[in-house]
Motif scaffolding. Structure first.
Motif, PDB file in Angstrom:
ATOM      1  N   UNK A   1       0.761  -1.242  -0.099  1.00  0.00           N
ATOM      2  CA  UNK A   1      -0.011  -0.053  -0.002  1.00  0.00           C
ATOM      3  C   UNK A   1       0.921   1.257  -0.033  1.00  0.00           C
ATOM      4  N   UNK A   2       0.929   2.107  -1.223  1.00  0.00           N
ATOM      5  CA  UNK A   2       1.714   3.260  -1.152  1.00  0.00           C
ATOM      6  C   UNK A   2       1.658   4.186   0.070  1.00  0.00           C
ATOM      7  N   UNK A   3       0.401   4.343   0.565  1.00  0.00           N
ATOM      8  CA  UNK A   3       0.278   5.270   1.466  1.00  0.00           C
ATOM      9  C   UNK A   3       1.096   5.030   2.986  1.00  0.00           C
ATOM     10  N   UNK A   4       1.482   3.518   3.230  1.00  0.00           N
ATOM     11  CA  UNK A   4       2.433   3.447   4.313  1.00  0.00           C
ATOM     12  C   UNK A   4       3.610   3.941   4.084  1.00  0.00           C
ATOM     13  N   UNK A   5       4.223   4.261   2.880  1.00  0.00           N
ATOM     14  CA  UNK A   5       5.361   4.854   2.668  1.00  0.00           C
ATOM     15  C   UNK A   5       5.329   6.521   2.658  1.00  0.00           C
ATOM     16  N   UNK A   6       4.219   7.021   2.775  1.00  0.00           N
ATOM     17  CA  UNK A   6       3.948   8.496   3.001  1.00  0.00           C
ATOM     18  C   UNK A   6       4.526   8.828   4.207  1.00  0.00           C
ATOM     19  N   UNK A   7       4.986  10.164   4.363  1.00  0.00           N
ATOM     20  CA  UNK A   7       5.272  10.737   5.611  1.00  0.00           C
ATOM     21  C   UNK A   7       6.100   9.665   6.610  1.00  0.00           C
ATOM     22  N   UNK A   8       7.330   9.337   6.325  1.00  0.00           N
ATOM     23  CA  UNK A   8       7.979   8.561   7.372  1.00  0.00           C
ATOM     24  C   UNK A   8       8.059   9.499   8.544  1.00  0.00           C
ATOM     25  N   UNK A   9       8.101   8.744   9.676  1.00  0.00           N
ATOM     26  CA  UNK A   9       8.325   9.315  10.754  1.00  0.00           C
ATOM     27  C   UNK A   9       9.814   9.208  11.404  1.00  0.00           C
ATOM     28  N   UNK A  10      10.514  10.411  11.707  1.00  0.00           N
ATOM     29  CA  UNK A  10      11.778  10.524  11.832  1.00  0.00           C
ATOM     30  C   UNK A  10      12.196  11.006  13.320  1.00  0.00           C
TER      31      UNK A  10
ATOM     32  N   UNK B   1       5.599   3.085  17.635  1.00  0.00           N
ATOM     33  CA  UNK B   1       7.146   3.043  17.683  1.00  0.00           C
ATOM     34  C   UNK B   1       7.614   4.287  18.327  1.00  0.00           C
ATOM     35  N   UNK B   2       7.184   5.576  17.612  1.00  0.00           N
ATOM     36  CA  UNK B   2       7.731   6.469  17.976  1.00  0.00           C
ATOM     37  C   UNK B   2       7.430   6.740  19.647  1.00  0.00           C
ATOM     38  N   UNK B   3       6.233   6.500  19.950  1.00  0.00           N
ATOM     39  CA  UNK B   3       6.058   6.576  21.361  1.00  0.00           C
ATOM     40  C   UNK B   3       6.632   5.628  22.215  1.00  0.00           C
ATOM     41  N   UNK B   4       6.926   4.407  21.706  1.00  0.00           N
ATOM     42  CA  UNK B   4       7.857   3.661  22.472  1.00  0.00           C
ATOM     43  C   UNK B   4       9.270   4.254  22.641  1.00  0.00           C
ATOM     44  N   UNK B   5      10.004   4.799  21.664  1.00  0.00           N
ATOM     45  CA  UNK B   5      11.298   5.323  21.553  1.00  0.00           C
ATOM     46  C   UNK B   5      11.254   6.387  22.615  1.00  0.00           C
TER      47      UNK B   5
ATOM     48  N   UNK C   1       2.354   1.300   8.267  1.00  0.00           N
ATOM     49  CA  UNK C   1       1.078   1.906   8.624  1.00  0.00           C
ATOM     50  C   UNK C   1       1.198   2.910   9.838  1.00  0.00           C
ATOM     51  N   UNK C   2       0.300   4.065   9.805  1.00  0.00           N
ATOM     52  CA  UNK C   2       0.346   4.989  10.685  1.00  0.00           C
ATOM     53  C   UNK C   2       0.280   4.809  12.070  1.00  0.00           C
ATOM     54  N   UNK C   3      -0.537   3.868  12.476  1.00  0.00           N
ATOM     55  CA  UNK C   3      -0.610   3.403  13.754  1.00  0.00           C
ATOM     56  C   UNK C   3       0.681   2.635  14.407  1.00  0.00           C
ATOM     57  N   UNK C   4       1.201   1.975  13.472  1.00  0.00           N
ATOM     58  CA  UNK C   4       2.518   1.385  13.951  1.00  0.00           C
ATOM     59  C   UNK C   4       3.676   2.421  13.892  1.00  0.00           C
ATOM     60  N   UNK C   5       3.744   3.177  12.973  1.00  0.00           N
ATOM     61  CA  UNK C   5       4.616   4.239  13.165  1.00  0.00           C
ATOM     62  C   UNK C   5       4.614   5.020  14.550  1.00  0.00           C
TER      63      UNK C   5
ATOM     64  N   UNK D   1       9.059  -0.756   8.372  1.00  0.00           N
ATOM     65  CA  UNK D   1      10.634  -0.826   7.780  1.00  0.00           C
ATOM     66  C   UNK D   1      11.072   0.171   8.787  1.00  0.00           C
ATOM     67  N   UNK D   2      12.447   0.099   9.360  1.00  0.00           N
ATOM     68  CA  UNK D   2      13.092   1.010  10.151  1.00  0.00           C
ATOM     69  C   UNK D   2      14.477   0.913   9.621  1.00  0.00           C
ATOM     70  N   UNK D   3      14.728   2.164   9.305  1.00  0.00           N
ATOM     71  CA  UNK D   3      16.206   2.563   8.688  1.00  0.00           C
ATOM     72  C   UNK D   3      17.099   3.238   9.764  1.00  0.00           C
ATOM     73  N   UNK D   4      18.386   2.831  10.211  1.00  0.00           N
ATOM     74  CA  UNK D   4      19.199   3.290  11.163  1.00  0.00           C
ATOM     75  C   UNK D   4      20.325   4.093  10.538  1.00  0.00           C
ATOM     76  N   UNK D   5      20.499   5.107  10.661  1.00  0.00           N
ATOM     77  CA  UNK D   5      21.791   6.199  10.006  1.00  0.00           C
ATOM     78  C   UNK D   5      22.491   6.448  11.150  1.00  0.00           C
ATOM     79  N   UNK D   6      23.624   5.720  11.607  1.00  0.00           N
ATOM     80  CA  UNK D   6      24.389   5.958  12.707  1.00  0.00           C
ATOM     81  C   UNK D   6      25.282   7.212  12.406  1.00  0.00           C
ATOM     82  N   UNK D   7      25.675   7.822  13.455  1.00  0.00           N
ATOM     83  CA  UNK D   7      26.554   9.016  13.327  1.00  0.00           C
ATOM     84  C   UNK D   7      26.157  10.092  12.306  1.00  0.00           C
TER      85      UNK D   7
END
Length: 135
Positions: free
Chosen positions: A14-23, A79-83, A72-76, A52-58
């Motif tokens: 679903x393309x909408x799941x790639x809109x607005x990644x949370x950073x 996870x951000x709430x957990x972090x 999916x927005x609820x999952x994103x 899908x989580x991307x980690x960019x160190x340093x």
């Protein structure tokens, strides 16, 4: 939000799941705490949260890691709430974050997990707004 398996309804189709990644940005110690040494827990967190989580160190001059989450927005948001909770200075939030981290590492998240997280967030926000308006 249980895993659909490999079909046309999978979250990544679903393309909408790639809109607005949370950073967000976290320090090295928090990264290792959440994702494990050499990202041992990264894959299970992704699988269990349908993200899908991307980690960019340093990424920054201070050595922080940029964490980018798509899915999916609820999952994103979960996870951000957990972090945020894991990295909080507040003992209550830290404990909540630890429970959330344990959950997502060990089993797939379901709608009840998302609902519980957001109802707690709504309660906290309501409490803060109520206190703010009381003064």
């Amino acid at each position: 939000m249980e895993m659909d398996g490999f079909n046309e309804n999978s979250w990544w189709t679903l393309p909408e799941n790639f809109d607005d990644p949370l950073v967000t940005f976290i320090d090295e110690a928090q990264e290792e705490h959440i994702f494990g040494h050499e990202d041992l827990h990264l894959r299970s967190i992704e699988l269990h949260s349908n993200t899908l989580i991307q980690l960019e160190r340093w990424f920054t001059a201070s050595g922080q890691t940029r964490v980018t989450v798509v899915g999916p927005i609820r999952a994103k948001r979960w996870l951000m709430d957990m972090i945020r909770c894991v990295g909080s200075q507040n003992v209550y939030h830290q404990a909540r974050g630890q429970l959330m981290l344990h959950l997502v590492r060990n089993q797939p998240l379901i709608n009840a997990d998302f609902n519980a997280s957001f109802s707690m967030l709504a309660y906290i926000c309501g409490l803060i707004c109520h206190i703010s308006f009381a003064f």
